[in-house]
Design an enzyme around this catalytic site. Sequence first.
Site, short mmCIF file in Angstrom:
data_model
loop_
_atom_site.label_atom_id
_atom_site.label_comp_id
_atom_site.label_asym_id
_atom_site.label_seq_id
_atom_site.Cartn_x
_atom_site.Cartn_y
_atom_site.Cartn_z
N SER A 1 0.84 -1.19 0.00
CA SER A 1 0.00 0.00 0.00
C SER A 1 0.88 1.24 0.00
O SER A 1 2.11 1.14 0.06
CB SER A 1 -0.91 0.01 1.22
OG SER A 1 -0.13 0.31 2.37
N LYS A 2 0.22 2.38 -0.04
CA LYS A 2 0.90 3.68 -0.11
C LYS A 2 2.01 3.85 0.92
O LYS A 2 3.01 4.48 0.66
CB LYS A 2 -0.13 4.77 0.14
CG LYS A 2 -0.45 5.58 -1.07
CD LYS A 2 -1.25 6.78 -0.63
CE LYS A 2 -1.93 7.40 -1.84
NZ LYS A 2 -3.08 8.17 -1.50
N ARG A 3 1.77 3.28 2.11
CA ARG A 3 2.78 3.54 3.14
C ARG A 3 4.10 2.81 2.87
O ARG A 3 5.09 3.05 3.54
CB ARG A 3 2.23 3.26 4.54
CG ARG A 3 1.99 1.85 4.84
CD ARG A 3 1.13 1.61 6.06
NE ARG A 3 0.75 0.23 6.02
CZ ARG A 3 1.51 -0.76 6.38
NH1 ARG A 3 2.71 -0.52 6.89
NH2 ARG A 3 1.11 -2.00 6.27
#
Length: 467
Positions: free
Chosen positions: A238-240
């Site tokens: 994911s984005k993180r």
Amino acid sequence: MSITTRFAPSPTGYLHVGGARTALFSWLYARKHGGKFILRIEDTDLERSTQESVNAILEGMAWLGLDYDEGPYYQTHHFDRYKEIIQQLIAQGDAYYCYCSKDELEQLRTEQMANKEKPRYNGKCRELTGLEESREAVVRFKNPIDGVVTIEDLVKGDIVVANKELDDLIIARADGSPTYNLTVVVDDMDMKVTHVIRGDDHINNTPRQMNILKALGAELPKYAHLPMILGSDGARLSKRHGAVSVMQFRDDGYLPEALLNYLVRLGWSHGDQEIFSLDEMVEYFELDDVNVSASTFNMEKLLWLNHQYIMNSDPVHVARHLSWHIGQLGIDPVQGPDLVDVVKAQRERSKTLVEMAAASVYFYKEFDSYDEKAAKKNFTVGSDDVLEQLHAKLAEVKSWSAEPLHQVIVDLAEALGLNMGKVAQPLRVAVCGSAVSPAIDITLTLIGREKTLARLERAINYIRDQK
Ligand code: GLU
């Protein structure tokens, strides 16, 4: 049999690399088998779908070069067809109106949980017929009660699910709008999709979709569920974990082929080969070789691949992509050397096109100031005189090309009894503003005669002003 695959993203965000890999595998499979690849935008969730995401998907597909033979189709254009199929299922006794209220269903759920049972619809309205117009109703699919559904998954092997595990899913909401499992089934049937290649987060939907297809008398497609992509910590990517949107990789200076090559290897292998041209991917790709287990996204490896592609691709091709990055810096590349020559000069030292563009600004535009450390080290006492002599010699060079320029530097160093670095480094700082550049003769050819001489004058004045 002719093959038809599809990529069916929901436009609720950017095009994620996981989605891009699904698209790539579907595209490869179609291309390998001389089949058809369809793009279908699953935009029936009116609240979450946006035109911006549709654009991001189309832009991502175009940048990656994943061309489609049909589409983009939009599910929102097919509502009449979905309604028709819902009515057909009701008419043939494979679907029914359900009047159970939210409260009732909630209560049922609480009871089942308390009894440690799996929460599921209890079939209360299953045997009702006709529609009571005065009551709010959803439509449920009448899932078979007995028997099993076997997914002959081309990646994971046979997956057997008992029908009693599947409850009667809602295929139309109270407002008449169709639900995801219904729309996918209708489109896969109407578009004659032969191979559904998608993420394994959809595996729970597959037996339900197969049952609806069977009720419609449709031919079942083959299924291939791709394992998830994980971040370095083992959680779903994911984005993180950093960049996950396809266009972010463009912005960060990756070549589309490098990303495709990385994505094809993420969960698929062909011996121990790492680098594949698109043609090789098409030639070697087999669903059989897709890994069963999840794969971990490795940014370092992608960066390595990108560098390989920057170094080994046709410089004309790399230059076309570099041009965009140079433009992003507010520079018109026409105002300086041919980008193809810049690529040739910079490709060994640039792992991304962002690095390459940033390291090439001085070919096109004056720099504001000298790198402090480089100036301190190289603009020493006497270097102004060295640069002055260089200026005089360079001004006389007839043909501004690497060889004679190199000779001027070598000859001057020799005449002054200096090692070459003592001449080349002050020169480099004078013309580039920093101590890092390609070979000095190549650097000078790229900067050009006029700019080189002007920058030498500027440096001489600068050194003299410091005294
Ligand atoms: N629209 C679904 C998604 O974006 C994919 C549906 C499918 O491939 O069957 O997850």
